[in-house]
Design a protein around this motif. Structure first.
Motif, mmCIF file in Angstrom:
data_model
loop_
_atom_site.group_PDB
_atom_site.id
_atom_site.type_symbol
_atom_site.label_atom_id
_atom_site.label_comp_id
_atom_site.label_asym_id
_atom_site.label_seq_id
_atom_site.Cartn_x
_atom_site.Cartn_y
_atom_site.Cartn_z
ATOM 1 N N ALA A 25 29.078 30.504 46.887
ATOM 2 C CA ALA A 25 29.241 31.705 46.084
ATOM 3 C C ALA A 25 30.308 32.639 46.633
ATOM 4 C CB ALA A 25 27.915 32.459 45.980
ATOM 5 N N VAL A 26 31.126 33.159 45.711
ATOM 6 C CA VAL A 26 32.023 34.265 46.027
ATOM 7 C C VAL A 26 31.166 35.526 46.079
ATOM 8 C CG1 VAL A 26 33.975 35.625 45.227
ATOM 9 C CG2 VAL A 26 33.982 33.135 44.940
ATOM 10 N N THR A 27 31.259 36.239 47.197
ATOM 11 C CA THR A 27 30.357 37.338 47.495
ATOM 12 C C THR A 27 31.167 38.583 47.848
ATOM 13 O OG1 THR A 27 28.767 35.729 48.345
ATOM 14 C CG2 THR A 27 28.406 38.020 48.964
ATOM 15 N N ASP A 58 23.338 50.236 40.221
ATOM 16 C CA ASP A 58 24.436 49.566 40.936
ATOM 17 C C ASP A 58 23.964 48.466 41.890
ATOM 18 O OD1 ASP A 58 26.047 51.296 39.573
ATOM 19 O OD2 ASP A 58 26.460 52.601 41.290
ATOM 20 N N LEU A 59 22.676 48.152 41.904
ATOM 21 C CA LEU A 59 22.199 47.033 42.723
ATOM 22 C C LEU A 59 22.635 45.723 42.085
ATOM 23 C CD1 LEU A 59 20.408 46.187 45.185
ATOM 24 C CD2 LEU A 59 18.518 45.978 43.545
ATOM 25 N N GLN A 60 23.280 44.858 42.855
ATOM 26 C CA GLN A 60 23.787 43.584 42.352
ATOM 27 C C GLN A 60 23.136 42.452 43.129
ATOM 28 O OE1 GLN A 60 27.961 43.471 41.461
ATOM 29 N NE2 GLN A 60 28.164 41.310 42.020
ATOM 30 N N ARG A 61 22.363 41.617 42.418
ATOM 31 C CA ARG A 61 21.611 40.556 43.067
ATOM 32 C C ARG A 61 21.642 39.278 42.222
ATOM 33 N NH1 ARG A 61 22.363 43.317 46.787
ATOM 34 N NH2 ARG A 61 20.868 44.305 48.197
ATOM 35 N N LEU A 106 32.015 47.739 37.567
ATOM 36 C CA LEU A 106 31.509 47.618 38.926
ATOM 37 C C LEU A 106 31.580 46.175 39.404
ATOM 38 C CD1 LEU A 106 28.457 50.018 38.735
ATOM 39 C CD2 LEU A 106 30.493 50.328 40.133
ATOM 40 N N LEU A 107 31.257 45.236 38.538
ATOM 41 C CA LEU A 107 31.283 43.834 38.928
ATOM 42 C C LEU A 107 32.697 43.379 39.229
ATOM 43 C CD1 LEU A 107 29.412 41.314 39.212
ATOM 44 C CD2 LEU A 107 30.132 40.694 36.905
ATOM 45 N N LEU A 108 33.670 43.962 38.541
ATOM 46 C CA LEU A 108 35.052 43.513 38.670
ATOM 47 C C LEU A 108 35.927 44.566 39.336
ATOM 48 C CD1 LEU A 108 35.452 41.965 35.113
ATOM 49 C CD2 LEU A 108 34.883 40.787 37.219
ATOM 50 N N LEU A 109 35.337 45.409 40.180
ATOM 51 C CA LEU A 109 36.082 46.526 40.745
ATOM 52 C C LEU A 109 37.249 46.086 41.606
ATOM 53 C CD1 LEU A 109 35.213 46.928 44.013
ATOM 54 C CD2 LEU A 109 33.083 47.630 42.940
ATOM 55 N N TYR A 110 37.193 44.882 42.110
ATOM 56 C CA TYR A 110 38.267 44.390 42.966
ATOM 57 C C TYR A 110 39.394 43.758 42.173
ATOM 58 C CZ TYR A 110 34.601 41.022 42.233
ATOM 59 O OH TYR A 110 33.614 40.278 41.658
ATOM 60 N N LYS A 153 25.638 40.660 47.728
ATOM 61 C CA LYS A 153 26.197 40.903 46.403
ATOM 62 C C LYS A 153 26.922 39.652 45.922
ATOM 63 C CE LYS A 153 26.800 45.930 46.272
ATOM 64 N NZ LYS A 153 27.767 47.020 46.033
ATOM 65 N N ILE A 154 26.162 38.744 45.328
ATOM 66 C CA ILE A 154 26.761 37.544 44.753
ATOM 67 C C ILE A 154 27.569 37.947 43.531
ATOM 68 C CG2 ILE A 154 26.306 35.253 43.802
ATOM 69 C CD1 ILE A 154 25.418 35.610 46.714
ATOM 70 N N ALA A 155 28.787 37.425 43.405
ATOM 71 C CA ALA A 155 29.625 37.728 42.243
ATOM 72 C C ALA A 155 29.863 36.488 41.381
ATOM 73 C CB ALA A 155 30.956 38.326 42.690
ATOM 74 N N TYR A 156 30.328 35.393 42.003
ATOM 75 C CA TYR A 156 30.670 34.182 41.259
ATOM 76 C C TYR A 156 30.068 32.969 41.970
ATOM 77 C CZ TYR A 156 34.000 37.515 39.380
ATOM 78 O OH TYR A 156 34.565 38.636 38.825
ATOM 79 N N PRO A 157 28.940 32.468 41.484
ATOM 80 C CA PRO A 157 28.241 31.368 42.158
ATOM 81 C C PRO A 157 28.580 29.996 41.581
ATOM 82 C CG PRO A 157 26.823 32.344 40.512
ATOM 83 C CD PRO A 157 28.147 33.054 40.410
ATOM 84 N N ALA A 158 28.316 28.963 42.376
ATOM 85 C CA ALA A 158 28.370 27.574 41.905
ATOM 86 C C ALA A 158 27.320 26.783 42.676
ATOM 87 C CB ALA A 158 29.756 26.973 42.125
ATOM 88 N N TRP A 159 26.444 26.110 41.944
ATOM 89 C CA TRP A 159 25.409 25.299 42.592
ATOM 90 C C TRP A 159 26.010 23.996 43.110
ATOM 91 C CZ3 TRP A 159 20.642 26.979 43.746
ATOM 92 C CH2 TRP A 159 20.155 28.097 43.054
#
Length: 287
Positions: A151-153, A115-118, A6-10, A137-143
């Motif tokens: 963040a890639v969302t 399936d909730l992504q937070r 689910l996290l990598l469905l794309y 739906k945050i996927a790949y964050p960077a502070w």
């Protein structure tokens, strides 16, 4: 396994390639104008998905590690080879762990069984969690700093780049069709990200979060896993090789290091500690 899909469905091809991965750490040894990667160590050594390494400090590293059928945040001490899990979420799993600036605590993406992504923070000692960003739906964050997240969302099953101001609770979309690597660029006020606007040749671009100005740094072909050395040199994972690109003097990426004789080193994620003495690589498990 459902959580990872689910996290990598794309990017299903990446999921297939990385469903059984390990995290390796090497010492980075500078020799003349080049580097050697020595003292190879498998710090995950674990069946299943071990991925997304991030240096908590120069001697500690955090990553997503599989246990009991789910992923949790693992903290590994490179000095004494000890490890402990930070999170334990029986109703979900954690991904993309990072140290929060000006804090000892850790942030991570959590994908629940419903399936909730937070996006959450986790206390480094107790593992207690707190939701940081709602309704995205945050996927790949960077502070960027303690109040700003780049963040890639996931938006309508596609990836977009957002700037989140956690203090003022303001967000803005700045780019579409992006990849999974987002990093602060050393010695600058910029962040790098992967642009997939052209399907044949992806680009590393820079973003100024204050002005929202975007500039192209270099093409990277079909590579999307990158990191930066402290001296401002870009490192690019490319199969069994690592390429390098110095924006100040290079016109195109060139070879940094090759694992041509090692079957196991088909590299994906890549990270370097803050003083440039250690590098972490994710690679498929050896056949």
């Amino acid at each position: 396994m459902k959580k990872i899909l689910l996290l990598l469905l794309y990017i299903p091809a990446t999921f297939i390639a990385q469903s059984n991965t390990e995290v390796f750490v090497f010492d980075l040894l500078k020799e003349g104008n080049g580097y050697q990667l020595i003292q190879k160590k498998n710090i995950s050594n674990n069946p299943g998905y071990d991925n997304q390494p991030f240096f908590y400090d120069n001697d500690k590293i955090i990553f997503a590690s599989t246990r009991n059928g789910q992923t949790d945040i693992l903290l590994y001490n490179l000095k004494d080879n000890t490890k402990r899990f930070i999170s334990n979420s029986p109703k979900g799993g954690e991904y993309s762990p990072q140290k929060i600036p000006n804090s000892k605590n850790i942030s991570a993406v959590r994908l629940d069984n419903n399936d909730l992504q937070r996006f959450y923070s986790y206390n480094i000692k107790t593992g207690k969690d707190k939701e940081l960003i709602k309704d995205f739906k945050i996927a790949y964050p960077a502070w960027y700093n303690k109040d700003t997240l780049i963040a890639v969302t996931i938006v309508n099953d596609a990836l977009e780049l957002f700037i989140f101001n956690l203090k003022n609770k303001i967000n803005s979309a700045v780019a579409k069709n992006v990849g999974r690597s987002v990093h602060k660029i050393p010695n600058s006020n910029l962040v790098s990200f992967i642009s997939k606007e052209t399907t044949d040749n992806w680009l590393v671009k820079s973003l100024n979060p204050k002005t929202k100005e975007i500039k192209t740094i270099t093409p990277v072909g079909k590579s999307e896993d990158i990191t930066w050395l402290p001296n401002g040199t870009l490192l690019i994972a490319n199969g069994k090789e690592i390429l390098k690109f110095n924006p100040k003097k290079d016109s195109l990426p060139k070879l940094f290091f090759s694992f041509i004789d090692e079957n196991s080193m088909n590299i994906s994620r890549i990270a370097v500690n803050s003083d440039g003495t250690k590098i972490a690589l994710v690679a498929e498990e050896s056949p």
